[in-house]
Design an enzyme around this catalytic site. Structure first.
Site, mmCIF file in Angstrom:
data_model
loop_
_atom_site.group_PDB
_atom_site.id
_atom_site.type_symbol
_atom_site.label_atom_id
_atom_site.label_comp_id
_atom_site.label_asym_id
_atom_site.label_seq_id
_atom_site.Cartn_x
_atom_site.Cartn_y
_atom_site.Cartn_z
ATOM 1 N N GLU B 58 -36.145 33.973 -64.581
ATOM 2 C CA GLU B 58 -35.080 34.187 -65.566
ATOM 3 C C GLU B 58 -35.613 34.648 -66.913
ATOM 4 O OE1 GLU B 58 -35.150 31.759 -63.405
ATOM 5 O OE2 GLU B 58 -33.309 32.098 -62.272
ATOM 6 N N HIS B 125 -25.483 23.051 -60.546
ATOM 7 C CA HIS B 125 -24.705 24.261 -60.231
ATOM 8 C C HIS B 125 -23.287 24.118 -60.770
ATOM 9 C CE1 HIS B 125 -27.988 24.285 -57.293
ATOM 10 N NE2 HIS B 125 -27.834 25.589 -57.178
HETATM 11 C C1 LIG Z 1 -34.849 28.738 -61.725
HETATM 12 C C2 LIG Z 1 -33.964 29.030 -60.569
HETATM 13 N N1 LIG Z 1 -33.432 30.267 -60.415
HETATM 14 C C3 LIG Z 1 -32.605 30.549 -59.372
HETATM 15 C C4 LIG Z 1 -32.273 29.587 -58.447
HETATM 16 C C5 LIG Z 1 -31.320 29.909 -57.290
HETATM 17 N N2 LIG Z 1 -32.029 29.836 -56.015
HETATM 18 C C6 LIG Z 1 -32.022 28.704 -55.254
HETATM 19 S S1 LIG Z 1 -33.011 28.847 -53.892
HETATM 20 C C7 LIG Z 1 -33.426 30.442 -54.267
HETATM 21 C C8 LIG Z 1 -34.374 31.179 -53.376
HETATM 22 C C9 LIG Z 1 -35.659 30.412 -53.204
HETATM 23 O O1 LIG Z 1 -36.564 31.126 -52.402
HETATM 24 P P1 LIG Z 1 -37.925 30.425 -51.988
HETATM 25 O O2 LIG Z 1 -38.534 29.800 -53.202
HETATM 26 O O3 LIG Z 1 -38.759 31.428 -51.259
HETATM 27 O O4 LIG Z 1 -37.513 29.231 -51.050
HETATM 28 P P2 LIG Z 1 -36.789 29.388 -49.623
HETATM 29 O O5 LIG Z 1 -35.313 29.461 -49.895
HETATM 30 O O6 LIG Z 1 -37.307 30.634 -48.989
HETATM 31 O O7 LIG Z 1 -37.159 28.160 -48.852
HETATM 32 C C10 LIG Z 1 -32.806 30.857 -55.453
HETATM 33 C C11 LIG Z 1 -32.956 32.189 -56.062
HETATM 34 C C12 LIG Z 1 -32.842 28.297 -58.651
HETATM 35 N N3 LIG Z 1 -32.558 27.289 -57.795
HETATM 36 N N4 LIG Z 1 -33.668 28.051 -59.694
#
Ligand SMILES: Cc1ncc(C[n+]2csc(CCOP(=O)(O)OP(=O)(O)O)c2C)c(N)n1
Ligand SMILES: Cc1ncc(C[n+]2csc(CCOP(=O)(O)OP(=O)(O)O)c2C)c(N)n1
Ligand SMILES: [Mg+2]
Ligand SMILES: [Mg+2]
Lengths: 391, 324, 391, 324
Positions: B58, B125
């Site tokens: 972000e 959220h």
């Molecule tokens: C700081 C932040 N930005 C955005 C999000 C929204 N978000 C939740 S999970 C996710 C994807 C996470 O991907 P990864 O770290 O590869 O974990 P995976 O879902 O693949 O297990 C996002 C963008 C968040 N939780 N925290």
């Protein structure tokens, strides 16, 4: 020491009470036949638990959304299995398997996501895995990358107290792009904390391919920036994950500092329930379906005569019975009473005034009961204030 | 009928068509079309050059928006949930907000994302973050309640030369449906409140999703008590349309402020202070607040419903004020 | 396009006006004898400028504190010299040399730190180097690591417009530990932006040794986590820095993405004026004193017959005269008028009401002048609002 | 005589002696003793295990404090300047503040650092950040004005089971000198305001460095107008001692709130709202605010002096209120 935040040390002995469910191998990494069965059992429990949670979501008993680990179960289970009693673990949001290995009662797992009472969470945060101090489980907050920073403090406490305890945490490859993740890695590395970070490279973060998250050739390159060792491993091979985790845990316990364990795996379902993952090519899914961690491990156990098909069937039935029993218990628990929402913001005594809409309209007990209009005068700056407003 | 969500989408779409310097950045805004599908189809229409999928960073996203804005582009940044604006706090407060004052070079950018509770989405959220930024000079803040305003304010925000935080309430995305006038070119200037419901007995100052709870309460009180409540929808939180608030205060002499964020340190404090300063002599009763509890937003439905301010609370407070 | 933030493109041609002072080598990296002299001149100007600023601080003409680059001048000067017209540069707080190379008038440099009027800064932020759009200079804010994130956006704009322009920014090794720095590197790398990051490894961040900032063996390892090339170079050798920077700039301009240029140097003075750097071992200082970038380069120019001692003396005198003239001009500029403090928070028309203490006591122009007490009624949700409060 | 700075230092020192679970983390707090020398000599006395120099990673520092607090330790984190709390915003607001509510496990930690202007330090070393956190349930906030309170409040904050933001005003570090009583064990509970100056004509509610500007204004008005102003030093911003404020309001009927942070969205709003709610009938005049301009803190002395609220402003506002 004045009454303060729960010191977890003393509490920890409680963990003995749940040893039965809690699973871990020998410190040296050797595994018995029972351990192998246990690893499979935890993977089956994870999958069965998530399947039930998904059903509950559709039935309106679980709220918001749900993040499943289908196809990745070997990574949290195999890695957490390398920890010993007294160690701490901070999962990411897709690591229920790791919590089960550490002894999280199935019933409490249900309760967390069902927002019900009867366990530590009390329905406050069903979007994240629970926090259970006496099991050494630190639940994450949703801001990705942050739980590593917090777990660093746990590891720091271990070191300050000279306790040979180890911390393990999890991060998706996408989460490694956050500033918090970077600061956490850097802090753990320079402090040489007893920390194992499992980097779950499951190829996707929501709809974003891991190649769009970072331009690295191998995700183990992340470790190079911090001067810590990395181990890359097939994240769908529970034994490979376990062995790598043991190496990392042993090093951490011996004072060798952090290790980044890169688990190569794949997210078989969408990011969350609402995501049909239309953006994932079917061929890619097919390739990984063939590498399902549970099928693969069952094959291994059969081929090496650790298990028979009948034995496996029995285990699956037992796991399902366990899960159904736990779900029954959970369903018997009530949702919280509405007014509980206003408690536990601060340690007792609660600070601040109660929200007016739930008390009398002007938000205070009758003005007549207020302190004298003229406060007892306190001295001015510099003098002894003990007779000021202090109360 | 156009939903609140479609209105946001239309505003983005039209601004991108009208001005090629407008572009979108965020997590999963491209192929996926954003977590709430606001930008679905944008990648196909405008290409990867103007619909940029970013890593989960972000601070980097907002930073890139600042630099691009300096070069005359008009970035619109999506926070997947507005709660995730927190990691970008430093970039917004110390860079974006202060850069014009420090250097004379402005940063006209928009940071938008879903805010608010009622979705059983738990503490991370569901937040309303306006108060985190309320004391930061250099920022503008917008919180539309209607589809019309969602569209008109977003278009105005994109054209604004300063950084604008645009809070869209996720609870309204698909629940609010309106017939948007075809003929008029919908544009709602920043800094102007909207008279949502005329009345003379009491003024309710609010914004975002609370506008509808206020309306419900007002209708009930009209029916059951025969008193007409005036509802002012702020639409823009900063700059605040104090004239509209004071105008109504002078008329009714009674003011109730309601917002979905917690009470202590919430935005109602600023509104109260400005009414006291500008309209004290017109007040026939204390200014009152109806807000969420001073707690995080809990996940479990009974807890969240108790945490959030409800119609019943507004009715209680309004009656107390009317009887005062 | 509606009136908005200054689009810098059009403005840029102004830069031609300052070419005289602005210095850069040939795109291919070749240097003429004049360029060599120019490089020395900019290092001398930097040192002389900072010496004068230090004096002004002691005299109370510069406020707060001051961060000097003594002993590091070759890094900002040599690297910035590799840029061409139209490129942008975002210095850190210790890179005045880079700004001079890009054409910052000496007078304006004085004005920035003296908090006076007569240039873009207008006394608003003398704790950081100035921002000068028509010279492509983006001043940093104090939160370390952030300017890389912002400059990424400038580079992004270049790419979106298909302009072959390059960005260069600076970061101390300590700043690389911030989350902002990480997010900035990762973003630039995955977007393959035309970005050169000069990592100034000057051994210390305030009182903290670089080994306590990160456990890396070489700071070029930082690049490995982002999958971008790194070049390590003697940061006190202005020609070595220049050559490395040219390589990086050429790659960036050709679409080859970011490069991290690690300049090995040393901070000879304290972190800021108030810091006597008692924590730095004298032996270490002595070692680096011998490697002063200006002495070294003058020796090189003499030994290779590019300059004679008389020529160098003449240059030093000229530099001092230039600096003194600029300082005179700056001292002739007034401090800002107090009330200017309330302007330029937003683009005109100013939003919000004037602070009450400076207008009438109740903070508004006479209530009589207010809009009608009863606002023109606007329609309810859904209907056409054009007759609402819109004004 | 003990300076405000020495008082902070003494509190830290005594708490570290008294309780080995107390430790310090921050940038340059070890060998260097901290940017303002608050922890000078601590490394020698308590060792590197309890005086931890960290990388430049505010989020990591606060995160580590949270985890350590979970384990029963009592971390005291130093921000080199309180402005640099911004990169840790997410960690504070979403992790530290909400963890007890979410999990039942508290995070008793202190984040302290120099705030405020007047040091010609520009936009990033002069901010007052209390409003960024005012709407965040789960946090406590402290802003001492005297050496006595600086010491007593820091000791109480360190013993507090919840996260406390401790704002020390850099302008007071060496300017405030007091004779601290040897005998009493100085301890100032959180949540209790202090009557700084008794009076009956007008109540000034303030905190931090503004206490002294308020005092100067009160003295002048006593001499020149013969009116006695009561000054309430809040000391703790959250929990707010509303009883003390209302008690004085009932007595004087006139309230002026002054703080060094900008006006819009500043802490005075919350105080105003609570006075309106609890003391409306006692008010004989509008509640007024004297604050900084709604701008960043400028660097150049004439600009900073104009930006910051001055004694003259308080006098003007007080006279306006007294004459009302
Ligand atoms: C700081 C932040 N930005 C955005 C999000 C929204 N978000 C939740 S999970 C996710 C994807 C996470 O991907 P990864 O770290 O590869 O974990 P995976 O879902 O693949 O297990 C996002 C963008 C968040 N939780 N925290
Ligand atoms: C986020 C943040 N934290 C702390 C500071 C305070 N600070 C200013 S400079 C500095 C040291 C920087 O060291 P380095 O990045 O190596 O640059 P150098 O001073 O060596 O040139 C610190 C800690 C800051 N400016 N920003
Ligand atoms: Mg992933
Ligand atoms: Mg350095």
């Amino acid at each position: 020491m004045p009454a303060g935040p729960a010191s977890v040390g003393p509490l920890f002995s409680l963990a003995l009470g749940v040893q039965a469910l809690c699973g871990y191998g020998m410190p040296d990494g050797s595994l018995t036949a029972d351990d192998l069965r246990s690893l499979l059992r935890f993977m089956l429990l994870t999958r069965g638990l998530e399947e039930r949670l998904e059903r509950l979501l559709k039935q309106g008993e679980v709220f918001g959304s749900l993040y499943r680990s289908l196809g990745q179960e070997a990574t949290p289970v195999g890695s957490a299995f390398a920890l010993q009693e007294g160690d701490w673990l901070a999962p990411s949001f897709r690591d229920l398997g790791a919590l089960l290995v550490r002894g999280l009662p199935l019933r409490d797992a249900f309760l967390q996501y069902m927002g019900r009472t009867g366990y530590a969470g009390e329905g406050r945060d069903g979007t994240n895995p629970p926090t259970v101090p006496h099991l050494g489980l630190l639940g994450p907050v949703s801001s990705l990358g942050t739980q590593l920073c917090a777990l660093n403090g746990v590891a720091l406490a271990f070191r300050m107290r000279g306790e040979p305890r180890v911390c393990m945490t999890y991060q998706g490859e996408g989460a490694t792009r956050t500033g918090a993740s970077h600061e956490g890695f850097a802090f753990a590395a320079v402090q040489r904390l007893p920390m194992v970070v499992v980097l779950e490279h499951n190829r996707w973060s929501f709809s974003t391919r891991s190649s769009a998250q970072a331009a690295v050739e191998s995700w183990s390159d992340v470790a190079k920036a911090y001067g810590v060792p990395a181990i890359s491993v097939d994240g769908n091979d529970v034994l490979a994950v376990y062995d790598a985790a043991v190496e990392a845990v042993v090093r951490a316990r011996a004072g060798g500092g952090p290790t980044i364990l890169v688990a190569e795996t794949f997210r078989m379902l969408g990011h969350a329930q609402h995501d049909a993952r239309a953006y994932v090519p079917e061929a890619e899914l097919e390739r990984w379906r063939k590498r399902d961690p549970i099928d693969g491990f069952e094959r291994y156990l059969r081929e090496h005569d650790f298990e028979t098909e009948t034995g496996l069937t029995a285990l699956r039935d037992e796991v399902n019975r366990e899960l159904d029993r736990a779900l029954e218990d959970a369903l018997a628990q009530p949702l919280p009473a509405p007014a509980d929402a206003s408690t536990r913001v601060y340690a007792e005594p609660e600070s601040g005034i109660p929200p007016w809409t739930r008390t009398d309209p002007i938000g205070y007990t009758d003005l007549a009961q207020r302190p004298p209009a003229t406060p007892t005068p306190g001295a001015a700056a510099g003098a002894d204030q003990s007779d000021g407003f202090l109360r | 009928m156009t939903t609140y969500l479609e209105a946001i989408r239309e505003a983005l779409w039209e601004e991108m068509l009208a001005d090629e310097s407008v572009f979108i950045m965020g997590e999963d805004v491209g192929a996926y079309g954003g977590a709430f599908k606001i930008t679905e189809g944008f990648l196909e229409e405008f290409g990867a050059g103007r619909v940029i999928d970013t890593p989960i960073s972000e601070a980097a996203i907002v930073g890139a928006a600042i630099g691009a804005a300096h070069m005359g582009l008009r970035p619109v940044v999506e926070m997947q949930f507005i709660d995730f604006i927190a990691p970008a706090f430093d970039m917004i407060v110390n860079f974006a907000a202060k850069v014009r004052y420090r250097t004379g070079m402005g940063a006209g950018l928009v940071i938008r994302g879903p805010c608010g509770g009622g979705a059983r989405a738990g503490p991370f959220h569901s937040q309303n973050v306006e108060s985190y930024f309320a004391n930061v000079a250099g920022l503008k803040m917008v919180a539309p309640a209607t589809a019309y305003d969602a569209k008109g304010l977003l278009r105005a925000a994109i054209r604004d030369p300063d950084p604008v935080l645009y809070f869209e309430h996720k609870y309204l995305y698909r629940r609010v449906k309106e017939d948007l006038p075809e003929e008029v070119d919908i544009m709602v200037p920043l800094g102007a409140a909207r008279l949502h419901r005329p009345g003379d007995a009491l003024t309710i100052v609010t914004y975002g999703a609370m506008v509808y709870k206020a309306e419900e309460a007002a209708t009930r009180i009209a029916e059951e008590d025969g008193a007409e409540i005036e509802i002012i929808d702020l639409r823009t939180l900063r700059p605040l349309d104090i004239d509209a608030i004071l105008g109504s205060t002078r008329k009714t002499g009674r003011v109730l402020i309601t917002h979905e964020a917690p009470r202590f340190g919430g935005f109602a404090g600023e509104v109260t202070a400005q009414i006291c300063e500008g309209g004290f002599e017109w007040l026939d009763a204390p200014i009152r607040r109806v807000t969420a509890l001073d707690t995080p937003v809990p996940y479990s439905p009974p807890l969240e419903d108790y945490h959030l301010p409800q119609v019943e609370d507004i009715v209680t407070a309004a009656r107390w004020l009317l009887a005062y």
